[in-house]
Each structure stands twice: as structure tokens, then as C-alpha cells.
Design a protein around this motif. Sequence first.
Motif, PDB file in Angstrom:
ATOM      1  N   THR A 319     -19.665 -29.309  22.050  1.00 60.40           N
ATOM      2  CA  THR A 319     -20.761 -29.298  21.089  1.00 60.40           C
ATOM      3  C   THR A 319     -20.219 -28.946  19.712  1.00 60.40           C
ATOM      4  O   THR A 319     -19.185 -28.285  19.572  1.00 60.40           O
ATOM      5  N   HIS A 430     -24.314 -23.378  22.768  1.00 63.17           N
ATOM      6  CA  HIS A 430     -25.002 -24.178  23.777  1.00 63.17           C
ATOM      7  C   HIS A 430     -26.247 -24.875  23.239  1.00 63.17           C
ATOM      8  O   HIS A 430     -26.821 -25.717  23.933  1.00 63.17           O
ATOM      9  N   ARG A 473     -32.032 -35.478  20.735  1.00 62.39           N
ATOM     10  CA  ARG A 473     -31.201 -34.274  20.700  1.00 62.39           C
ATOM     11  C   ARG A 473     -31.828 -33.210  19.816  1.00 62.39           C
ATOM     12  O   ARG A 473     -31.866 -32.023  20.163  1.00 62.39           O
ATOM     13  N   LYS A 476     -34.851 -31.797  21.685  1.00 64.95           N
ATOM     14  CA  LYS A 476     -34.414 -30.948  22.791  1.00 64.95           C
ATOM     15  C   LYS A 476     -33.992 -29.582  22.257  1.00 64.95           C
ATOM     16  O   LYS A 476     -34.316 -28.539  22.841  1.00 64.95           O
ATOM     17  N   GLU A 598     -34.105 -34.217  29.507  1.00 64.83           N
ATOM     18  CA  GLU A 598     -32.758 -33.659  29.403  1.00 64.83           C
ATOM     19  C   GLU A 598     -32.782 -32.134  29.324  1.00 64.83           C
ATOM     20  O   GLU A 598     -31.804 -31.479  29.695  1.00 64.83           O
ATOM     21  N   THR A 601     -32.480 -31.537  32.957  1.00 65.74           N
ATOM     22  CA  THR A 601     -31.352 -32.118  33.689  1.00 65.74           C
ATOM     23  C   THR A 601     -30.009 -31.964  32.982  1.00 65.74           C
ATOM     24  O   THR A 601     -28.974 -31.823  33.632  1.00 65.74           O
ATOM     25  N   ARG A 602     -30.005 -32.009  31.628  1.00 63.78           N
ATOM     26  CA  ARG A 602     -28.752 -31.913  30.864  1.00 63.78           C
ATOM     27  C   ARG A 602     -28.995 -31.096  29.599  1.00 63.78           C
ATOM     28  O   ARG A 602     -28.905 -31.612  28.482  1.00 63.78           O
ATOM     29  N   TRP A 605     -26.060 -31.040  26.906  1.00 66.19           N
ATOM     30  CA  TRP A 605     -25.338 -32.277  26.605  1.00 66.19           C
ATOM     31  C   TRP A 605     -25.599 -32.689  25.164  1.00 66.19           C
ATOM     32  O   TRP A 605     -26.734 -32.751  24.706  1.00 66.19           O
ATOM     33  N   ASP A 607     -25.686 -35.498  22.643  1.00 63.16           N
ATOM     34  CA  ASP A 607     -25.765 -36.956  22.533  1.00 63.16           C
ATOM     35  C   ASP A 607     -25.193 -37.365  21.185  1.00 63.16           C
ATOM     36  O   ASP A 607     -25.861 -37.293  20.151  1.00 63.16           O
TER      37      ASP A 607
END
Length: 625
Positions: A319, A430, A473, A476, A598, A601-602, A605, A607
Amino acid sequence: MRDAAPSGLPSTHTPAPHGGDQALARTLLNDEGLPADRVLPLLETARSTGQPLADLVLAAQAVPEAALARAHARLTGWTVIDPTMDRPDARLIDRIGAARCLADGVLPWRSIGGVTFVAVAHPRRFDTLLPMLEAGLGPVRPLLATEGDIERALLALRGKALDRAARTSVAPAESCRDWGGLRLWSVLTGLAAALLASLILFPLALLWLATAWAIATLALATMLRAAAAFAALRRQPPDPPPPAIARLPVVSVMVALYHEADIAPRLVRRLGRIDYPSDLLDILLVVEEDDHVTRAALRRAQLPATMRVIVVPDGGLKTKPRALNHALAACRGSLVGIYDAEDAPAPDQITRVVERFHARPERVACLQGVLDFYNPHTNWLSRCFTIDYAMWFRIILPGMERLGLAIPLGGTTVFFRRHILEQLGAWDAHNVTEDADLGMRLARHGYRTEVIASTTMEEANCRTIPWIRQRSRWLKGYMMTYAVHMRRPRQLLHQLGWRKFLGFQIFFATTLSQFLLAPVLWSFWAVPLGLPHPVAGQLPPALQLATFTVFLSTEAVLLAVGVMALRLTPNRINPLWVPMLHLYFPLGALASYKAAWELVTRPFWWDKTHHGLFDPAEPAPPGQT
């Protein structure tokens, strides 16, 4: 340890010879057999630009690193070592700090007879770093090693520790790194079961509840936008002349790069236009250890003396905030700024930032610049994106600042007082919207952010799928930021006060709700089309009038703010494009569903958004806002 230096190691330090470029050129020509037509043009470039010949030789790939080390050894009499084969003493690295060693390209190797031997790639660097090295290590003596070997040795010995520090710099209570696990799945399972049961047993009641919440948050969003517009456009008394600055500070600027091979040379040219004194400007190009493509592009770009590459140790988390946390330890400035890979800042931007910080009290810990686009006319999406950014950076953010609300930062053209940034633990590695999160943490700890009227031009993301991925992103990250800071609502209220607390609730609740519940509001288009609507047809006349008033006010405020924002941007876009936002914002609804999925689930992550696709020509240097 042995009491005497082994054979081949110097017992005293001989300073690197001055005027070494010519001597190095002769050595490369005579001893390494390089052709004159390769060496002499590089020597002339070194004379005209002030760049060391050794850097130019490596950038041009004129000679292998090992051959350059041999040439330096012939000139200095220093010993060449391979620290990847003959491992250094890691305890000596810790006395300087692994991040600092990596940033300066220096490797404390062994301590023998009370003297510490330190390897560098370039003799001049040792003389520059000598005071710092002696302060941390005592008496030191020089060795030579290639930059690649120094970097590999440092990462092999201390890469995991550096990665761990970058991932955990923020206090656990203010970080999202513990997101997930059995507890989250239990909560989500319960919510999903309750929602499914409501859909089956009470579908109309659920629709009424969703509609009421969507309309209420729409009204709050409209009021916030209108209030911010009035505050931003209200004439302010001019600032008094800033006090004279006795001594300009060193300013560090970090640019996180990942898979940016095509944009690296342009980035070097654009940042090279910054007119702050070069000896006080410290530009760090932050690149992942395994990103060999970008690192190779930077080696070819012939970096000026103000720029240096910082390598982030490999880790499972990839990240931007993790990379910035790692590079922060290598910064030399008391002020720290962030740019993105595609940015073209105003040449005088750093100077204006320094002046503003100097004129403001310590409590002003952050300055947010204005972002605009240098490709606004690529297509309809770039035009709408430009209008969107114009409203946000030229009206909404300045208005929120003047209203005394906490500001969610942008990820670029943002500047900090370094000691305050470090005090807060810098960025949450994070959180994929680390900028918004940091803006809230600054406010929670009593610091202020101001918007500065200096523009950075960047590339508008003007392809539909990449735009949705980028916006998902951001959303999120907004969801994560809201969840983290609402872990202890009473503490948040105590830290922010009522004004900022209500502003925090309104901003995040309206932003997320409006995207997630957009289809509920779209359904009201059935009414003017003469189609039945399960809620609108059941509303009492007073509520119908109130709902109509909210919709009409929202349209009026959106159009007015959009047109006013366009007048403040240097981009000349016809105001008739503002109504096209009705086709633009639905993409955000799609992004919000991707973001919500996401988040479960992620969650961590990143993007990645790719740049340099719609930038065929160099943008003109931006003017002021």
C-alpha cells in the motif's frame, strides 16, 4: 573482534580526492577500457549540471557497478568488499538506523580495534556523511561496495524489521489493521440474516426505511454543500504580510511509485521545475523492492542531486501508506509533502507552503493544496471528473475549513509539520484511503488543516472501469475510516467537540449513504413519468411537498456549485457540462457496491490506478488558483 585491521583495510581515513570527476574519467578510460565517446560526453554533463560523474555513468549503464567500484578503489586506495557474502554486524546498522542507512546508501560493516569500518558506493558520500557516522559509531574508516550490494545487505538483515515498523506505526486504537476476523464475520452474518428476514417479512417497511434515510441524508448533504459554498465564497479579509523567514527550512517531498515505468522520466522533469533552493529540497522517490521495472526506469532518468530513490523492503502488504511510513524515516526536512506520480505542481508551491507554515501557529499541522487536471477535454468522463474536483477542492474543502470542520485530506499535494506527523504515527498502512483517515486523526488530536491556494495539475482518470476501481478504493477507505473512528463514539466526541463531531457524522454518513442508496432515489423518476411508486404515492401532501423541495434544492445547489467551481478553475469547460453529472454520479454507486464487497473480502487490497495513458504532451506549469 580482532584488535588490528586485517590486511587490505585502511588504518586511517584518507579523504576522497577533490576534483575527482576528471580522475575518475581517466581511470575509466585507461583502466576499464571505456571508449572516449561514452565517457567524455558524460564528463561534460557532470561539469554543466553539477551531478557526480559516477551517477551519470551508472544511469547511462556505461559500466557495471563492480567496475565503477574498482575505479574508485584505484583512486582512493580503499578496499572493495561484498557485504552480501561477508555479512555486516547488524548491531552497527541499528546504531545508525536501517532506514537512514538505506536512504543514504551507507553500510556500517564491522568494528575492529575500536574503529568501525563503513562501506559506501561513492567516496564523496563518505565525506558528506562523516559527522553523522562519527556521532553514531565513533571513529570510522571507509570501505567501498556497490550500491546494489549495500542495498541487498541492508534489506536482508533488517528488511523484515523495517516492514513491521511501517505496518504498525499508528496506535492500535486508531488503526484498521485488526479489521476482520471471526467477530466481523459474526456481525456481518447477523446483519445479512436480519436484512434477508426483513426483505421476506417486511419488504415495504424496509423500503420505507431506506427511502426515509436516503432522503434525510440527501437533505443533509445538500445543506452541507450549500453551507460550505457560502463559507468558501464569502470575502475574507486579506492575510497580513507574512513575517520574514530568517532561515528557510529543508523540505522533504515523497512520491510513492509502483509499476510506473512510463511516467518516471516525466515525473523527474516536472518536479525539477520546483524553484525552491535545491540545497534545501529533498525529493524521495519511493519504490518497492520487487518493482524492478520502475527502479530500472529511475536509473535511466539521470536523477538530479535533489532526488534520491528509497527502496521499500518487500512485504505482503503493498500500500502507499506503508511505503510512505518507511520513507518518512529517511526524510531530512522539518516539513514533509506528498505528491503522486503524475503530478505537476506549481513551481512556487513549496515556497508558498513554507511561508504559510511560518505565518501560522503550531496547531496548523497540515496544508492541503488544490488539485486540477491537465487533460480535462479527453472525453465526457474527464470533463465530469474535472467539475467534480473543482467543486471539492475549490469550494467544499475550503468551505469546510472555514466552517471549522475536520477535513478529509487528499492523497497528494498535502504538507505536514514532520514532528507532528511522527507524533501521530504517520499513516495507517492498512487503510486504502490513508489521507482521509489522517485528516481525522489530526483533528482528533487538536490540530488544524488549512487549504492553500496553490495548484497541482494531474491526470484525470478518464476510462470508465479504471474510474470505478479508483473510486471504489476511495469509498472502501471511507467506510473503513468511519468504522475505525466510531469504535468509541464518546471519546471521538470528546476529542472533536460537537461541531467537528457532527460534521464528521454528516460528511461520512451522507457520502456513503448517497452512493449506496442511489437506486432508491433514482426510483422517484417514476413519478414525473406517470409510473406508480410504492412510497411516493402513499406520502401525505405535506411530505410530498417536503420531498419535492429536497429534490429541487439538491438540483439547484449542485448546478450552482458546479458552475461557480468552473469559474475558479483554469480549465475552460462549458457550464452546460454540469448537468452531465447526473450520468457521472451513478458510476459512484457501482463503485460503492464494489467497495462494500471488498471491505469484507479484501479490506487491505490496494486497487492500483495506472497513469500516463492520456498525457501525450507535457502539461504547462500550473498557475495559482
